[in-house]
Write a protein that holds these residues in place. Structure first.
Motif, PDB file in Angstrom:
ATOM      1  N   LEU A 243       0.845  -1.194   0.000  1.00  0.00           N
ATOM      2  CA  LEU A 243       0.000   0.000   0.000  1.00  0.00           C
ATOM      3  C   LEU A 243       0.883   1.249   0.000  1.00  0.00           C
ATOM      4  O   LEU A 243       1.111   1.851   1.053  1.00  0.00           O
TER       5      LEU A 243
ATOM      6  N   VAL B 251       0.497   4.618   2.252  1.00  0.00           N
ATOM      7  CA  VAL B 251      -0.267   4.387   3.487  1.00  0.00           C
ATOM      8  C   VAL B 251       0.720   3.976   4.573  1.00  0.00           C
ATOM      9  O   VAL B 251       1.327   2.911   4.498  1.00  0.00           O
TER      10      VAL B 251
ATOM     11  N   PHE C 273      -1.963   2.744   9.604  1.00  0.00           N
ATOM     12  CA  PHE C 273      -2.797   1.604   9.242  1.00  0.00           C
ATOM     13  C   PHE C 273      -3.057   0.722  10.470  1.00  0.00           C
ATOM     14  O   PHE C 273      -4.204   0.381  10.777  1.00  0.00           O
TER      15      PHE C 273
ATOM     16  N   GLU D 275      -5.368   2.559  12.955  1.00  0.00           N
ATOM     17  CA  GLU D 275      -6.766   2.606  12.487  1.00  0.00           C
ATOM     18  C   GLU D 275      -7.421   1.242  12.652  1.00  0.00           C
ATOM     19  O   GLU D 275      -8.581   1.133  13.040  1.00  0.00           O
ATOM     20  N   SER D 276      -6.643   0.237  12.318  1.00  0.00           N
ATOM     21  CA  SER D 276      -7.149  -1.115  12.374  1.00  0.00           C
ATOM     22  C   SER D 276      -7.456  -1.505  13.826  1.00  0.00           C
ATOM     23  O   SER D 276      -8.553  -1.985  14.135  1.00  0.00           O
TER      24      SER D 276
ATOM     25  N   VAL E 265       2.913   0.618   4.106  1.00  0.00           N
ATOM     26  CA  VAL E 265       2.568  -0.775   4.382  1.00  0.00           C
ATOM     27  C   VAL E 265       3.110  -1.706   3.289  1.00  0.00           C
ATOM     28  O   VAL E 265       2.692  -1.619   2.132  1.00  0.00           O
TER      29      VAL E 265
ATOM     30  N   GLN F  65       0.561  -7.610  12.751  1.00  0.00           N
ATOM     31  CA  GLN F  65      -0.857  -7.210  12.778  1.00  0.00           C
ATOM     32  C   GLN F  65      -1.664  -8.185  13.629  1.00  0.00           C
ATOM     33  O   GLN F  65      -2.525  -7.795  14.417  1.00  0.00           O
TER      34      GLN F  65
ATOM     35  N   ALA G  97      -6.307  -4.277  -2.432  1.00  0.00           N
ATOM     36  CA  ALA G  97      -5.899  -3.377  -1.351  1.00  0.00           C
ATOM     37  C   ALA G  97      -7.102  -3.074  -0.458  1.00  0.00           C
ATOM     38  O   ALA G  97      -7.001  -3.030   0.768  1.00  0.00           O
TER      39      ALA G  97
ATOM     40  N   LEU H  80      -7.460  -3.959   3.625  1.00  0.00           N
ATOM     41  CA  LEU H  80      -7.777  -3.018   4.695  1.00  0.00           C
ATOM     42  C   LEU H  80      -9.054  -3.416   5.436  1.00  0.00           C
ATOM     43  O   LEU H  80      -9.132  -3.326   6.660  1.00  0.00           O
TER      44      LEU H  80
ATOM     45  N   ARG I   3      -8.828  -6.028   7.956  1.00  0.00           N
ATOM     46  CA  ARG I   3      -8.208  -5.596   9.205  1.00  0.00           C
ATOM     47  C   ARG I   3      -9.162  -4.716  10.011  1.00  0.00           C
ATOM     48  O   ARG I   3      -8.747  -3.979  10.901  1.00  0.00           O
ATOM     49  N   GLY I   4     -10.425  -4.719   9.602  1.00  0.00           N
ATOM     50  CA  GLY I   4     -11.443  -4.051  10.418  1.00  0.00           C
ATOM     51  C   GLY I   4     -11.843  -2.662   9.962  1.00  0.00           C
ATOM     52  O   GLY I   4     -12.730  -2.045  10.544  1.00  0.00           O
ATOM     53  N   LEU I   5     -11.197  -2.122   8.915  1.00  0.00           N
ATOM     54  CA  LEU I   5     -11.551  -0.775   8.470  1.00  0.00           C
ATOM     55  C   LEU I   5     -12.823  -0.822   7.625  1.00  0.00           C
ATOM     56  O   LEU I   5     -12.994  -1.731   6.805  1.00  0.00           O
TER      57      LEU I   5
ATOM     58  N   LEU J  17      -8.286   6.084   3.012  1.00  0.00           N
ATOM     59  CA  LEU J  17      -6.883   5.834   3.333  1.00  0.00           C
ATOM     60  C   LEU J  17      -6.091   5.554   2.046  1.00  0.00           C
ATOM     61  O   LEU J  17      -4.974   6.034   1.869  1.00  0.00           O
ATOM     62  N   LEU J  18      -6.703   4.810   1.134  1.00  0.00           N
ATOM     63  CA  LEU J  18      -6.022   4.497  -0.119  1.00  0.00           C
ATOM     64  C   LEU J  18      -5.875   5.752  -0.990  1.00  0.00           C
ATOM     65  O   LEU J  18      -4.859   5.937  -1.659  1.00  0.00           O
TER      66      LEU J  18
ATOM     67  N   LEU K  46      -5.670   8.843   0.159  1.00  0.00           N
ATOM     68  CA  LEU K  46      -4.621   9.655   0.791  1.00  0.00           C
ATOM     69  C   LEU K  46      -3.245   9.074   0.488  1.00  0.00           C
ATOM     70  O   LEU K  46      -2.281   9.812   0.276  1.00  0.00           O
ATOM     71  N   GLY K  47      -3.183   7.754   0.456  1.00  0.00           N
ATOM     72  CA  GLY K  47      -1.934   7.093   0.116  1.00  0.00           C
ATOM     73  C   GLY K  47      -1.489   7.468  -1.283  1.00  0.00           C
ATOM     74  O   GLY K  47      -0.326   7.775  -1.533  1.00  0.00           O
TER      75      GLY K  47
ATOM     76  N   SER L 169      -0.231  10.980  -1.191  1.00  0.00           N
ATOM     77  CA  SER L 169       0.802  11.339  -0.210  1.00  0.00           C
ATOM     78  C   SER L 169       2.123  11.765  -0.847  1.00  0.00           C
ATOM     79  O   SER L 169       2.793  12.666  -0.347  1.00  0.00           O
TER      80      SER L 169
END
Lengths: 250, 438
Positions: free
Chosen positions: A90, A93, A98, A101-102, A142, A158, B387, B391, B394-396, B404-405, B407-408, B411
């Motif tokens: 990623l 990110v 990450f 947030e997770s 990431v 993680q 992707a 994410l 992982r709970g997002l 988030l992607l 912004l990535g 960035s």
């Protein structure tokens, strides 16, 4: 903890899982093995809720919840974790962002308070140390530009931070990388606990040199063709699992 | 005559009329410049779609709005502006409200730097300051820039003295209030860095209202030998506004320009950047991020001219498009025959969040020299489903994962905004903008 009943699933109309029954109790480590194309990865992905798989029959119950009814993120909130075979890169990110947030998403779902920055940093430093992940990688994007072994370590990190109830580790065909394999095995052994269950999906018996599963299942053509305990592992180590497939085909 | 042609014709007539009514008693410099630009405007008229550079960007909507009324002095109250000033250390601040310089809100006492404004310089016929105005833009390369000069009224004139080194940015901020609705503003800035000077400039355009107005600006940047400028530009106009920025850069020997542009406001916005290498050893980096959502058009035109040997240029632009947002990216690099040992790299990547969004991207490398290092690349893509799954697993939430992607993706460009406070502020605005639309 996890009860899979007569689970059937297909990809693009082709049936891959043809009736899987599996029960995993808290504290247990299960290994799911089998040749390429037997449906191991599909099973892992269906459990995690990846798009592109159609469940055509059966059901999955995770701690009293109908798992198949939940969105991918809701499964994570319920305590399911899938360590990917090929963790996605990623770019842009930040790894720490990450992770935070997770963790906070999962904590919110569990009704816990979000973790503040200081507490979080302390936790992550400790866990990164436990899984032997270079702290410098925490500040990078990431998985971007990580080596195979570093990506695996990041997955295990993680897992260590999120502390899932059920962890599924998909190692379908990455067995050739010994470093990666050891990382996964160390992670599993470290995370083994009476209230956590783990399923390790692998193609290679080699992983069993490092992990001692409580139960072992051999998957072939979308079905579990043999289940056993340590003795099956020993037998597989001696004879491979070709004989099982022949037996099944006969 | 169609309605659109009528609008163009009306606008043109009214504009000519307005120019004709401008005072002629403000000294020879001003009269000369106004009139040569007015002549230029009547020669050029407004650009139309038959011109390659305007093929994808219609100006009919802009002309139909009929922003003929010019800007005037607005009533200014401090508190509502102050919250928009740059946080953290600054070397100084130059504030414009609705196109007019605000000395009371500004802080122009910067050691080694002379800050003045165009209006005062014109009123006092200060030729020492005025002599550099228009030297890079000329009377205008298209109708709008000619119009800017013909009707110029105010702007920032910043001259950083030889060898001066500023360790904090100058905050050049233009704020539009509701009094600007229906009007045209035509700021004209000039930034000069004398020999060996080093400075950072943050140039922003923002709005306190959602009204429609037209900001038709020209900015000239001249870097003398060995000078170095980090130029951070932000366009966050009202989403009904029209914004046209014409940026001219000239680099003398061994000068270094590093610019980053964020364009996210306006119903219609276009930024034209032309860079001219006047002597060897100079380097020019242009970075940019554009966002266009429902009802927005954002357009970037780059024109980098390697006329001398041994200069480096690098352009890296990224776009995020959602809703029915449209973007145009036109990056032209010309490496002339004599410009050996040049290096020029151009890259443009676009992230489409919606099927209704559209981008026209056109990298153009014209290389006439043979001993050069050049490359270009363009991509148009969507969010990677793998992707997204990663994410979410992982709970997002899906929405959070998308943000988030995005912004990535942004960035790499956002990092060019050197002040952490500004960068975080902009990242917040971007997340809000992406989150507010499907």
């Amino acid at each position: 903890m996890l009860r899979i009943k007569a689970l059937r699933a297909s990809v693009d109309g082709k049936e891959i899982l043809k009736g899987i029954d599996l029960e995993v109790r808290a504290g247990e480590v299960h290994a799911v093995m089998g040749p390429n194309g037997s449906g191991k990865s599909t099973l892992a992905h269906v459990l995690a809720g990846r798009d592109g798989y159609q469940v055509t029959g059966g059901g999955v119950d995770l701690m009293g919840q109908d798992l198949l009814d939940l969105e991918t993120e809701e499964r994570a909130h319920q305590g399911l974790f899938l360590a990917m075979q090929y963790p996605v890169e990623l770019p842009g990110v930040n790894n720490l962002t990450f992770l935070r947030e997770s963790l906070n998403a999962v904590r919110r779902a569990r009704g816990e308070a979000e973790m503040d920055a200081v507490g979080f940093m302390k936790l992550v430093r400790q866990k990164a140390n436990d899984v032997k992940l270079d702290q410098k990688l925490l500040k990078r994007s990431v998985n971007a530009g990580f080596s195979g072994g570093e990506k695996k370590r990041n997955e295990i990190l993680q897992m260590a931070v999120l502390e899932p109830r059920l962890a599924i580790l998909d190692e379908t065909d990455s067995g050739l990388d010994i470093d990666a394999l050891r990382t996964v095995a160390d992670g599993v052994n470290m995370m083994r606990s009476p209230d956590r269950a783990m399923i390790v999906v692998t193609h290679y018996q080699r992983l069993l040199d490092y992990i001692e599963p409580d139960h072992l299942h051999v998957l072939a053509d979308g079905r579990i063709v043999r289940s056993g305990g340590k003795e099956l592992a020993v037998e597989l180590e001696e004879r491979g699992y070709g004989w099982l497939l022949e037996e099944h085909a006969a | 005559m169609t309605r659109q042609l009528q609008a163009v014709s009306d606008f043109q007539k009214a504009t000519q009329h307005y120019i004709a009514g401008l005072p002629l008693d403000q000294g020879a410099w001003l009269t000369d410049h106004r009139w040569s630009a007015a002549m230029r405007f009547s020669d050029l008229g407004f650009p139309d779609k038959r011109e390659e550079a305007w093929r994808y960007t219609s100006i009919e909507g802009l002309l139909e709005q009929g922003f003929i009324t010019s800007d005037s002095d607005s009533e200014v109250v401090g508190a509502e502006f102050e919250q928009h000033f740059l946080h953290g250390p600054t070397a100084g601040r130059v504030v414009f409200v609705d196109g007019t310089f605000q000395p009371a809100l500004s802080d122009t006492h910067i050691p080694g730097v002379r800050v003045s404004n165009l209006r005062t310089a014109m009123e006092t016929s200060d030729l020492e300051i005025l002599k550099s105005v228009g030297t890079l833009s000329g009377p205008g390369t298209h109708g709008f820039s000619a119009l800017n000069m013909a009707t110029m009224r105010d702007g920032a004139l910043i001259r950083v003295g030889g060898g001066s080194r500023l360790d904090a940015p100058i905050d050049l901020i233009s704020i539009s209030t509701s009094s600007a609705s229906g009007r045209t503003m035509r700021p004209r800035h000039l930034i000069v860095l004398e020999r060996g000077a080093e400075a950072m400039l943050v140039e922003r355009y923002l709005s306190l209202h959602e009204g429609a107005y037209f900001n038709n600006l020209v900015c000239e940047v001249l870097l003398e030998e060995g000078a170095s400028l980090i130029h951070q530009r932000v366009q966050q106009e009202s989403e009904s506004a029209y914004h046209l920025a014409d940026l001219h850069i000239e680099l003398q020997a061994d000068a270094s320009y590093r610019g980053v542009n964020l364009a996210m406001g306006g119903a219609w916005s276009r930024t034209m950047i032309s860079n001219c290498f006047a002597a060897p050893g100079a380097s020019c980096e242009l970075h940019g991020l554009y966002l266009a959502g429902e009802g927005q058009l954002v357009d970037f035109h780059l024109d980098v001219d390697h006329a001398v040997p041994g200069c480096d240029s690098r352009e890296n632009f990224r776009g995020i498009l959602h809703g029915n947002g449209r973007a145009v990216f036109d990056g032209r690099i010309l490496v002339q025959e004599q410009a050996q040992k040049s290096s020029a790299h151009l890259s443009n990547a676009n992230l489409m969040l919606s099927r209704r969004a559209e981008v026209d991207t056109k990298p153009q490398l014209e290389i006439l020299a043979d001993d050069v290092l050049c490359s270009h690349g363009t991509t148009v893509g969507q969010i990677d489903p793998q992707a997204l799954f990663y994410l979410r697993s992982r709970g997002l939430s899906e929405e959070r994962a998308r943000r988030l992607l995005c912004l990535g993706f942004a960035s790499e460009i956002l990092e060019e905004f050197r002040s952490a406070g500004l960068r975080e502020h902009l990242a917040g605005l971007i997340q809000k903008k992406i989150g507010s639309e499907p």
